[in-house]
Motif scaffolding. Structure first.
Motif, PDB file in Angstrom:
ATOM      1  N   LYS A  36     -30.917 -66.109 -52.460  1.00 49.69           N
ATOM      2  CA  LYS A  36     -29.868 -65.252 -53.013  1.00 49.69           C
ATOM      3  C   LYS A  36     -29.506 -65.687 -54.430  1.00 49.69           C
ATOM      4  CE  LYS A  36     -25.038 -64.019 -52.411  1.00 49.69           C
ATOM      5  NZ  LYS A  36     -23.813 -64.230 -51.656  1.00 49.69           N
ATOM      6  N   VAL A  37     -29.305 -66.965 -54.635  1.00 54.68           N
ATOM      7  CA  VAL A  37     -28.928 -67.471 -55.960  1.00 54.68           C
ATOM      8  C   VAL A  37     -30.080 -67.297 -56.944  1.00 54.68           C
ATOM      9  CG1 VAL A  37     -28.309 -69.557 -57.269  1.00 54.68           C
ATOM     10  CG2 VAL A  37     -27.162 -69.043 -55.105  1.00 54.68           C
ATOM     11  N   LEU A  38     -31.311 -67.580 -56.519  1.00 59.26           N
ATOM     12  CA  LEU A  38     -32.463 -67.405 -57.399  1.00 59.26           C
ATOM     13  C   LEU A  38     -32.573 -65.952 -57.838  1.00 59.26           C
ATOM     14  CD1 LEU A  38     -34.965 -68.394 -58.858  1.00 59.26           C
ATOM     15  CD2 LEU A  38     -36.230 -68.159 -56.699  1.00 59.26           C
ATOM     16  N   ALA A  39     -32.454 -65.023 -56.911  1.00 60.40           N
ATOM     17  CA  ALA A  39     -32.532 -63.600 -57.248  1.00 60.40           C
ATOM     18  C   ALA A  39     -31.419 -63.211 -58.220  1.00 60.40           C
ATOM     19  CB  ALA A  39     -32.464 -62.749 -55.983  1.00 60.40           C
ATOM     20  N   GLN A  40     -30.210 -63.705 -57.985  1.00 60.83           N
ATOM     21  CA  GLN A  40     -29.079 -63.392 -58.849  1.00 60.83           C
ATOM     22  C   GLN A  40     -29.296 -63.950 -60.255  1.00 60.83           C
ATOM     23  OE1 GLN A  40     -25.435 -65.213 -57.574  1.00 60.83           O
ATOM     24  NE2 GLN A  40     -24.246 -64.341 -59.228  1.00 60.83           N
ATOM     25  N   GLN A  41     -29.738 -65.194 -60.349  1.00 61.62           N
ATOM     26  CA  GLN A  41     -29.956 -65.823 -61.646  1.00 61.62           C
ATOM     27  C   GLN A  41     -31.073 -65.105 -62.422  1.00 61.62           C
ATOM     28  OE1 GLN A  41     -28.012 -69.228 -62.501  1.00 61.62           O
ATOM     29  NE2 GLN A  41     -26.995 -67.561 -61.441  1.00 61.62           N
ATOM     30  N   LEU A  42     -32.148 -64.741 -61.731  1.00 55.91           N
ATOM     31  CA  LEU A  42     -33.230 -64.006 -62.383  1.00 55.91           C
ATOM     32  C   LEU A  42     -32.751 -62.643 -62.883  1.00 55.91           C
ATOM     33  CD1 LEU A  42     -36.175 -64.915 -60.010  1.00 55.91           C
ATOM     34  CD2 LEU A  42     -36.028 -65.484 -62.449  1.00 55.91           C
ATOM     35  N   ARG A  43     -31.928 -61.959 -62.084  1.00 61.14           N
ATOM     36  CA  ARG A  43     -31.377 -60.663 -62.518  1.00 61.14           C
ATOM     37  C   ARG A  43     -30.535 -60.835 -63.778  1.00 61.14           C
ATOM     38  NH1 ARG A  43     -30.776 -59.554 -57.078  1.00 61.14           N
ATOM     39  NH2 ARG A  43     -28.646 -60.316 -57.072  1.00 61.14           N
ATOM     40  N   GLU A  44     -29.693 -61.875 -63.804  1.00 60.44           N
ATOM     41  CA  GLU A  44     -28.839 -62.110 -64.968  1.00 60.44           C
ATOM     42  C   GLU A  44     -29.675 -62.435 -66.203  1.00 60.44           C
ATOM     43  OE1 GLU A  44     -25.924 -65.066 -63.929  1.00 60.44           O
ATOM     44  OE2 GLU A  44     -25.096 -63.826 -62.324  1.00 60.44           O
ATOM     45  N   LEU A  45     -30.709 -63.265 -66.040  1.00 59.47           N
ATOM     46  CA  LEU A  45     -31.582 -63.598 -67.165  1.00 59.47           C
ATOM     47  C   LEU A  45     -32.330 -62.360 -67.662  1.00 59.47           C
ATOM     48  CD1 LEU A  45     -32.910 -67.038 -65.905  1.00 59.47           C
ATOM     49  CD2 LEU A  45     -31.538 -66.663 -67.977  1.00 59.47           C
ATOM     50  N   GLU A  46     -32.706 -61.490 -66.735  1.00 55.08           N
ATOM     51  CA  GLU A  46     -33.372 -60.246 -67.118  1.00 55.08           C
ATOM     52  C   GLU A  46     -32.402 -59.335 -67.869  1.00 55.08           C
ATOM     53  OE1 GLU A  46     -36.051 -56.674 -65.137  1.00 55.08           O
ATOM     54  OE2 GLU A  46     -34.886 -57.962 -63.811  1.00 55.08           O
ATOM     55  N   THR A  47     -31.189 -59.206 -67.381  1.00 56.51           N
ATOM     56  CA  THR A  47     -30.171 -58.388 -68.032  1.00 56.51           C
ATOM     57  C   THR A  47     -29.874 -58.893 -69.442  1.00 56.51           C
ATOM     58  OG1 THR A  47     -29.151 -57.813 -65.919  1.00 56.51           O
ATOM     59  CG2 THR A  47     -27.771 -57.590 -67.870  1.00 56.51           C
ATOM     60  N   ASP A  48     -29.898 -60.205 -69.620  1.00 55.15           N
ATOM     61  CA  ASP A  48     -29.622 -60.804 -70.926  1.00 55.15           C
ATOM     62  C   ASP A  48     -30.839 -60.789 -71.854  1.00 55.15           C
ATOM     63  OD1 ASP A  48     -26.939 -61.344 -70.400  1.00 55.15           O
ATOM     64  OD2 ASP A  48     -27.396 -63.296 -69.507  1.00 55.15           O
ATOM     65  N   GLY A  49     -31.975 -60.257 -71.372  1.00 55.24           N
ATOM     66  CA  GLY A  49     -33.148 -60.133 -72.214  1.00 55.24           C
ATOM     67  C   GLY A  49     -33.946 -61.409 -72.381  1.00 55.24           C
ATOM     68  N   ILE A  50     -33.752 -62.376 -71.484  1.00 54.37           N
ATOM     69  CA  ILE A  50     -34.428 -63.668 -71.570  1.00 54.37           C
ATOM     70  C   ILE A  50     -35.698 -63.681 -70.730  1.00 54.37           C
ATOM     71  CG2 ILE A  50     -34.153 -66.149 -71.152  1.00 54.37           C
ATOM     72  CD1 ILE A  50     -32.367 -64.957 -73.419  1.00 54.37           C
ATOM     73  N   VAL A  51     -35.661 -62.991 -69.608  1.00 54.88           N
ATOM     74  CA  VAL A  51     -36.780 -62.965 -68.669  1.00 54.88           C
ATOM     75  C   VAL A  51     -37.265 -61.530 -68.502  1.00 54.88           C
ATOM     76  CG1 VAL A  51     -37.358 -63.292 -66.221  1.00 54.88           C
ATOM     77  CG2 VAL A  51     -36.073 -65.046 -67.431  1.00 54.88           C
ATOM     78  N   HIS A  52     -38.574 -61.379 -68.418  1.00 53.42           N
ATOM     79  CA  HIS A  52     -39.179 -60.077 -68.133  1.00 53.42           C
ATOM     80  C   HIS A  52     -39.697 -60.099 -66.697  1.00 53.42           C
ATOM     81  CE1 HIS A  52     -41.505 -56.430 -68.508  1.00 53.42           C
ATOM     82  NE2 HIS A  52     -42.577 -57.089 -68.085  1.00 53.42           N
ATOM     83  N   ARG A  53     -39.370 -59.068 -65.946  1.00 50.56           N
ATOM     84  CA  ARG A  53     -39.823 -58.926 -64.558  1.00 50.56           C
ATOM     85  C   ARG A  53     -40.877 -57.836 -64.527  1.00 50.56           C
ATOM     86  NH1 ARG A  53     -38.183 -55.598 -60.079  1.00 50.56           N
ATOM     87  NH2 ARG A  53     -38.356 -56.745 -58.114  1.00 50.56           N
ATOM     88  N   GLU A  54     -42.080 -58.197 -64.094  1.00 50.45           N
ATOM     89  CA  GLU A  54     -43.161 -57.222 -64.024  1.00 50.45           C
ATOM     90  C   GLU A  54     -43.589 -57.035 -62.580  1.00 50.45           C
ATOM     91  OE1 GLU A  54     -47.579 -56.336 -65.833  1.00 50.45           O
ATOM     92  OE2 GLU A  54     -46.318 -57.863 -66.745  1.00 50.45           O
ATOM     93  N   VAL A  55     -43.583 -55.780 -62.135  1.00 48.92           N
ATOM     94  CA  VAL A  55     -43.985 -55.440 -60.779  1.00 48.92           C
ATOM     95  C   VAL A  55     -45.402 -54.897 -60.834  1.00 48.92           C
ATOM     96  CG1 VAL A  55     -43.492 -54.045 -58.746  1.00 48.92           C
ATOM     97  CG2 VAL A  55     -41.605 -54.898 -60.162  1.00 48.92           C
ATOM     98  N   HIS A  56     -46.329 -55.548 -60.127  1.00 50.11           N
ATOM     99  CA  HIS A  56     -47.705 -55.085 -60.034  1.00 50.11           C
ATOM    100  C   HIS A  56     -47.829 -54.216 -58.783  1.00 50.11           C
ATOM    101  CE1 HIS A  56     -49.061 -57.849 -63.174  1.00 50.11           C
ATOM    102  NE2 HIS A  56     -48.222 -58.708 -62.645  1.00 50.11           N
ATOM    103  N   GLU A  57     -48.421 -53.066 -58.929  1.00 45.37           N
ATOM    104  CA  GLU A  57     -48.554 -52.113 -57.825  1.00 45.37           C
ATOM    105  C   GLU A  57     -49.694 -52.534 -56.896  1.00 45.37           C
ATOM    106  OE1 GLU A  57     -46.285 -49.818 -57.285  1.00 45.37           O
ATOM    107  OE2 GLU A  57     -45.278 -50.385 -59.144  1.00 45.37           O
ATOM    108  N   THR A  58     -49.428 -53.510 -56.075  1.00 46.47           N
ATOM    109  CA  THR A  58     -50.389 -53.970 -55.078  1.00 46.47           C
ATOM    110  C   THR A  58     -49.699 -53.944 -53.723  1.00 46.47           C
ATOM    111  OG1 THR A  58     -49.715 -56.280 -55.347  1.00 46.47           O
ATOM    112  CG2 THR A  58     -51.551 -55.508 -56.719  1.00 46.47           C
ATOM    113  N   VAL A  59     -50.471 -54.171 -52.684  1.00 43.10           N
ATOM    114  CA  VAL A  59     -49.895 -54.271 -51.339  1.00 43.10           C
ATOM    115  C   VAL A  59     -50.170 -55.669 -50.832  1.00 43.10           C
ATOM    116  CG1 VAL A  59     -49.949 -53.352 -48.988  1.00 43.10           C
ATOM    117  CG2 VAL A  59     -50.255 -51.816 -50.939  1.00 43.10           C
ATOM    118  N   PRO A  60     -49.171 -56.472 -50.579  1.00 40.73           N
ATOM    119  CA  PRO A  60     -47.752 -56.229 -50.875  1.00 40.73           C
ATOM    120  C   PRO A  60     -47.493 -56.288 -52.384  1.00 40.73           C
ATOM    121  CG  PRO A  60     -48.036 -58.485 -50.122  1.00 40.73           C
ATOM    122  CD  PRO A  60     -49.388 -57.814 -50.023  1.00 40.73           C
TER     123      PRO A  60
END
Length: 98
Positions: A36-60
């Motif tokens: 939970k904390v890791l997800a929250q911290q990553l979201r905040e870093l992404e919102t602040d423009g520090i981290v980029h989250r890339e979703v690859h369209e694979t299964v899973p």
């Protein structure tokens, strides 16, 4: 300072500074952090423009986190602080850790 406030954000940045990292890899690399904390911290870093989250369209679906250009600038700014901390961790009389 709000961008790096808290116990985990700087540690997360250190973990993704050189390579893209998946959520599970980050979780294993940071013992003691909850999902939970890791997800929250990553979201905040992404919102602040520090981290980029890339979703690859694979299964899973595969999600990787990397530093943005601003994140790399922040990493460079934090490097002297890391060097200071490494020197402080060295036993008295020992050569500084590079």
């Amino acid at each position: 300072m709000h961008v790096i406030e808290g116990k985990w954000k700087v540690l997360i940045l250190w973990e993704i500074r050189d390579l893209p990292r998946r959520f599970g890899e980050l979780r294993r690399a940071l013992p003691g952090i909850s999902e939970k904390v890791l997800a929250q911290q990553l979201r905040e870093l992404e919102t602040d423009g520090i981290v980029h989250r890339e979703v690859h369209e694979t299964v899973p679906p595969k999600v990787e986190y990397t530093l943005t250009e601003e994140g790399r600038e922040l990493d460079a700014a934090l490097e002297p602080l890391g060097a200071w901390g490494r020197r402080r961790m060295a036993p008295p009389g020992a050569a500084a850790v590079a």
